[in-house]
Design a protein around this motif. Structure first.
Motif, PDB file in Angstrom:
ATOM      1  N   ALA A   4     -28.664 -48.409   0.621  1.00 28.26           N
ATOM      2  CA  ALA A   4     -29.489 -49.460   0.043  1.00 28.26           C
ATOM      3  C   ALA A   4     -29.028 -50.794   0.588  1.00 28.26           C
ATOM      4  N   ARG A  59     -29.574 -48.984  -6.476  1.00 33.20           N
ATOM      5  CA  ARG A  59     -30.306 -47.724  -6.617  1.00 33.20           C
ATOM      6  C   ARG A  59     -31.784 -48.006  -6.901  1.00 33.20           C
ATOM      7  N   ASN A  60     -32.065 -48.942  -7.813  1.00 28.95           N
ATOM      8  CA  ASN A  60     -33.449 -49.259  -8.158  1.00 28.95           C
ATOM      9  C   ASN A  60     -34.190 -49.945  -7.012  1.00 28.95           C
ATOM     10  N   LYS A  62     -33.573 -49.523  -3.812  1.00 33.09           N
ATOM     11  CA  LYS A  62     -33.825 -48.488  -2.806  1.00 33.09           C
ATOM     12  C   LYS A  62     -34.963 -47.579  -3.245  1.00 33.09           C
ATOM     13  N   GLU A  63     -35.013 -47.238  -4.507  1.00 36.21           N
ATOM     14  CA  GLU A  63     -36.090 -46.389  -5.026  1.00 36.21           C
ATOM     15  C   GLU A  63     -37.437 -47.082  -4.868  1.00 36.21           C
ATOM     16  N   SER A  64     -37.500 -48.379  -5.180  1.00 35.20           N
ATOM     17  CA  SER A  64     -38.771 -49.101  -5.030  1.00 35.20           C
ATOM     18  C   SER A  64     -39.156 -49.217  -3.563  1.00 35.20           C
ATOM     19  N   ASN A  66     -38.551 -47.018  -1.290  1.00 34.07           N
ATOM     20  CA  ASN A  66     -39.016 -45.707  -0.857  1.00 34.07           C
ATOM     21  C   ASN A  66     -40.376 -45.333  -1.437  1.00 34.07           C
ATOM     22  N   THR A  67     -40.779 -45.943  -2.548  1.00 36.10           N
ATOM     23  CA  THR A  67     -41.996 -45.491  -3.229  1.00 36.10           C
ATOM     24  C   THR A  67     -43.136 -46.507  -3.239  1.00 36.10           C
TER      25      THR A  67
END
Length: 153
Positions: A4, A59-60, A62-64, A66-67
């Protein structure tokens, strides 16, 4: 898993530029190594343990990334001085070096300067140790168009 992006640390002092490595003997292309250059003592890294909050933010983010669809922002830059310098020296440069004087070198120089001024831009997150790794060195790669195709020197 992908790393990230690192969040910017509180005002970190800029590190002095590393000393250039001694020049190695040139090898013919057939003998050239494809391995990365060896690490030297001047190519250090500094590790900083992430707090639980910083881990959650990374983490959040990186998740956003990716999505969700991401937006690219463009900044305008006054290049009039660079354009003037290029016009003035392009013929002299081409006569002495056999290549055209472009904008790539000043862009690389500006990028390296920014990476020195803001170390978090040159950092990455090591997910295995939950640490931010700040690099004390800068490597910039590029692809050059040649008659035989793209080459990454």
């Amino acid at each position: 898993p992908e790393a990230a992006p690192a969040a910017a640390p509180a005002a970190a002092p800029a590190k002095p530029a590393p000393k250039p490595a001694p020049k190695a003997e040139a090898k013919p292309a057939s003998q050239a190594s494809t391995a990365s250059p060896p690490s030297s003592p001047e190519r250090g890294e500094r590790r900083e343990k992430m707090t639980r909050m910083r881990q959650a933010i990374a983490r959040n983010l990186k998740e956003s990334q990716n999505t969700l669809a991401m937006l690219t922002t463009f900044q305008e830059v006054d290049m009039s001085g660079l354009i003037k310098m290029r016009k003035e020296y392009k013929d002299i440069f081409q006569a002495s070096h056999g290549a055209k004087l472009g904008f790539q070198s000043p862009f690389f120089l500006a990028s390296a300067y920014a990476l020195k001024q803001i170390p978090a831009l040159n950092a990455y997150i090591d997910n295995s140790t939950n640490e931010i790794v700040y690099r004390d060195y800068i490597n910039i790669g590029f692809a050059a168009a040649t008659p035989k195709g793209l080459v990454t020197p």
